[in-house]
Design an enzyme around this catalytic site. Structure first.
Site, short mmCIF file in Angstrom:
data_model
loop_
_atom_site.label_atom_id
_atom_site.label_comp_id
_atom_site.label_asym_id
_atom_site.label_seq_id
_atom_site.Cartn_x
_atom_site.Cartn_y
_atom_site.Cartn_z
CG HIS B 444 103.28 37.91 108.71
ND1 HIS B 444 104.58 37.93 108.13
CD2 HIS B 444 102.56 37.55 107.67
CE1 HIS B 444 104.38 37.34 107.02
NE2 HIS B 444 103.20 36.88 106.65
CD GLU B 445 103.67 42.38 107.75
OE1 GLU B 445 103.65 43.57 108.11
OE2 GLU B 445 104.92 41.83 107.39
N GLY B 446 99.00 42.41 110.02
CA GLY B 446 97.74 42.70 110.33
C GLY B 446 96.70 41.42 110.34
#
Lengths: 603, 603
Positions: B444-446
């Protein structure tokens, strides 16, 4: 849904890398042919697909629990056992006189691979049962075999191995379960066993535990350990146990179920022996040789664990590959046109890296697991004069066959999750389950630490280092045989480097061993395991690459693509993985003292 | 039970490695003192211990589910939010005029670390809420801040970030959620958002979604993306929303909950906007700059994800350390006396290896996460003339701060499980949960792939490579400053080698970039991430080792042991981890084409 294994790769490994088709020329396999083997594998695929793959997730979501005093599993597990039994798989490896097919180990291993890939939790029950039968076949008396082994081969009764105790898991020398001689020559067993897989369930009419225990008065340590056959229900002289309420409990009492992160379909139990009445057991073989007998089963179990890890990794690889071929996301770095269609993610080099890494791990691991099974066949039925070398090589490789796929399939499965992103992290996809399942494999049947100590502390020095020489000799022979084959230069060079680094590092550390003392010598055993593990898998890739290079010039269509994929995966392992050997080799050769000198109070 | 974090290490990082005690000399922190910071951290410890740690497992076992149309969480989560709110933590970082404490980032990060370690799932709600408020603070209008941000800082309302859509996760350029202008200047939002953490729950009076969407007619690609404030319940002009049945739905409808392997306490949702009625949103800032605004929040979120990974790894390390100190098993290799008492497993060098590896990963990661927070403080309140360099360095480090702990804490947690053996694989211990929780962090978040591309494709070349030069300059300065300190020779030498290898490899690949083209150039971006990641952590270890070496000569008792442990962990990282840099550097410098040239059909 993605297939759980690649039947094409299995054919390649058996018939193009290994010479399995030649086995029928040996007397034991005279009734066989490649068609027989293929029929077995086809049947295995169908049974695994229909009766095992169908409830892998269901069994994960509904872990075994106690209901009305009985351990409940999902009903599909019992269906699977029935199908497995009816297909004759419980005895497929066994002698014809015992109703078996006398399958070679390599074919039996390939057969079992299907069930491990389709449903590792349910596959444990037959896996443990067959291991139990094999041990009895090797060491139990004819009467014991008649009474306790035949029902296992029929799949009517199931088996376990009961080694660990709550205070003694890796340290088996300290087990305290006691066997007290009874008047009739049997023993009363008392004690508690922990982590017993398949220790309690209703899948079979009876459960035969192989139990390590000390006969009263036996010496401390491993030399005081004996091995006993302990049935869940008492067995009459004629082998009968009665039905329903007639069955007489042998007082092996379920004291608890362990709740695991994965591998949930396999019950894992705490068992009390001799609770509420006498637990009667029969001694196998001679007193004090229990651990030695158990290791007969354990060595096979270790190869089996390695293969289980391979197949979980393989199933995850195939699931993520299917996803990568379908899912569209992003564009090539060079494409700045937001109106263009997003590409399938397999087009991104970094996704291909994740897929190639998985491919190199699981196909490398499969080659190794089947190679080990091939060595077992050579040991059983190969030329007499080569058997001693074969035995030493198999001994040397066993800790690697067990531990390398256990560790690296976990990394492959992490890569599979990564390919699938958020979707891979949810229960909508199978990879998060495989990831939880496989994390058991570096623990059970001897932890990584134990495998490292076994490799460096025993196997590489065994018989004056002859096992290691056999290994190095076979690698050199394959290097030589592959000379001149097209497209193998980088693969061969990387393997040569890794072999040189590994063997130099071993020479250095072995030379220092007397000065280091046993504890410091073993402090970097893990580096030896990593170093030799990667080197051996590099060798397995050379063998696969050579087989592919032989075929590629005349191959067409899908076959040509398959061989190109093999060559590219071999190149990947050579370029991305084998260079990691150096750091481990350097560390080992330096006899690094960092972990040895670390103090408890400094943490 | 083991503590969830080491307060001693936090003190060391803040006051001995970083110069946090000097911050009160800056005008923004003039009201502060070290005592204020310590009080905040003590309070955080107590709240985390009492209200977060208490239900981490409970929340894991009882994942969010829909009941009577509402998302149900374990009741303890609401208690935790109340305690967090009452402690003033929602606004601790915020300006005094907004009711905050104006805590420096580094102290706020250390404060949040407690909640992440104690219960990552429940800690997400405030984490996302504070990130949402920070974004509004930077880009929303004063009226919007009044209306939507203040309730977040009070902890009455919670926030989300709603970026992904079912067909667009990593590929945000392709989102299709639409914003249609309404007469009053607001927008009607329609579309579906996927993977929205904290997207639906009953923990707060309202939920403020920050939603990426395209204003009708906007261009394709990222330039057409705008950012909107979308409340779950409509907000009146005076900021009120009414109570109970008075609340007016804004038609953000829960379409499904995702069932995750871990991190289960955080609801993860599929949300439909504009279902069954109009969903009204307010534009933040200017049209077409949505992604740019979102990255303000995202950069902070990436550091926060990295810190979450660190703290999960840290909690696992401490749990396995406690176990290793208590569990007895086996004997030293040199001891053949089976009558002797088994040793505590921490006495086995291979167990110490597993513990030292964890220590080197989690304390190295903690140093990096706090260093990044320190850079944020330098950017906000440090000397003006250094801010440009600081900004470039922080930009460069962000992908490493996010991805390195995410990956390596997972390895540390695997080591924690391994130390505990079978026990670590069951729900009787927390490590299997941390292991499942943390596996989300590389996604998550990249994803890791995105971080690698960001690092190699953008950050190392940004401003003509000045960020990289700042990094190398700071490492050299620390190397120089540590000259002559006792016991640092191997650590310094290993770092020097890694830095030289990394910077040479980058120079080589950057020199070839024009010839390679963007896709082949980025094909080995992961190697750049690994190479620089390990090098940066090696630097963080030099900084810790230097701080320890300064203190050790005058330290006594536990303090002296603590510093010796720091030095030994630094040596471990230098000897066991930094040598891995070379393989990645070589691969990067060679512009390896293996993954680039692999074809779909060859898999």
């Amino acid at each position: 849904m993605a297939p759980f294994l690649s039947r094409r790769d299995l054919q390649f490994q058996l018939y193009e890398v290994l010479d399995t088709a030649s086995l029928p020329s040996r007397p034991r396999f005279a009734e066989h042919s490649r068609e027989v083997y293929d029929d077995v594998l086809n049947l295995a695929y169908n049974v695994a697909d229909r009766y095992f793959a169908n409830h892998a997730r269901e069994a994960d979501l509904n872990e075994p629990h106690v209901e009305g005093g009985k351990v409940k599993l999902v009903p599909a597990a019992a269906e699977a056992m029935k199908a497995f039994r009816e297909a004759g798989f419980f005895s497929a490896h066994a002698d014809e006189e015992l109703g078996g097919l006398q399958l070679p180990n390599v074919v039996a291993q390939a057969m079992h691979a299907h069930f491990k890939a389709a449903n590792i939790g349910t596959s444990s029950y037959p896996f443990l049962t067959i291991g139990n039968a094999n041990l009895q076949r090797a060491f139990a008396s004819p009467e014991q075999q008649q009474k306790y082994m035949l029902p296992l081969l029929e799949g009517r009764w199931f088996g376990t191995m009961a080694l660990s105790e709550p205070h003694a898991g890796s340290g088996l020398a300290d087990i305290t379960t006691t066997a007290t001689p009874r008047e009739d020559g049997t023993y009363a067993i008392t004690g508690t066993k922990m982590w017993i897989s398949a220790g309690e369930h209703e899948l079979s009419e009876n459960i035969i535990h192989l139990v390590l225990a000390r006969i009263k008065g036996a010496p401390a340590g491993v030399k005081g350990i004996s091995l006993f056959i302990v049935p869940r229900y008492r067995v009459n002289e004629d082998g009968s146990i009665g039905q329903g309420a007639e069955k007489q409990s042998n007082n092996v009492v379920l004291a608890g179920l362990n709740h695991k992160m994965g591998y949930r379909g396999t019950t894992n139990t705490l068992l009390n022996f001799g609770e509420g009445g006498e637990t009667v057991g029969e001694l196998i073989g001679e007193p004090g040789r229990g651990l030695q007998y158990m290791f007969h089963m354990m060595n096979g179990a270790r190869i089996g664990v390695g293969m289980g890890a391979v197949m979980l990794g393989y199933a995850g690889y195939l699931a993520s590959l299917e996803y990568a071929r379908e899912r569209r996301q992003g564009r090539h770095a060079g494409n700045k046109d937001p109106q263009s269609e997003p590409v399938r993610i397999i087009e991104h080099a970094d996704v291909r890296r994740l897929l190639l890494r998985q491919k190199s791990i699981v196909e490398g691991g499969l080659a190794l697991g089947l190679y080990a099974a091939h060595l077992e066949d050579e040991l059983d039925t190969g030329p007499e004069e080569a058997r001693e070398d074969t035995a030493l090589l198999l001994d040397l490789l066993t800790p690697i066959v067990k531990s390398w796929p256990s560790k690296y399939s976990q990394e492959a499965l992490s890569d599979a999750i990564q390919v699938m992103g958020g979707a891979g992290y949810t229960r909508d996809a199978p990879v998060e389950m495989y990831y939880r399942d496989n994390r058991l494999n570096p623990i059970h049947e001897g932890t990584e630490g134990i495998q490292g100590n076994d490799l460096l502390g025993r196997k590489v020095t065994q018989a004056g280092g002859r096992g290691l020489n056999v290994l190095l000799g076979r690698i050199q022979a394959d290097l030589k045989a592959s000379q001149g084959l097209e497209g193998l230069d980088e693969i061969r060079a990387a393997l040569q480097t890794a072999v040189a680094q590994s063997s130099a590092a071993l020479q250095t550390i072995l030379g220092q061993a007397p000065d280091l003392g046993p504890d410091l010598f073993l402090a970097n055993a893990n580096s030896a395991l990593e170093m030799l593990g990667h080197t051996v898998i590099g060798w397995m890739w050379l063998r696969q690459a050579a087989a592919a290079a032989h075929q590629l010039p005349t191959a067409r269509g899908d076959d040509a693509d398959f061989y190109r994929g093999k060559l590219q995966a071999a190149r990947f392992f050579a370029a991305h993985e084998l260079p990691k050997v150096k750091a481990y080799a350097d560390l080992l050769a330096s006899a690094d003292r960092t972990t040895f000198e670390m103090q408890d109070t400094w943490f």
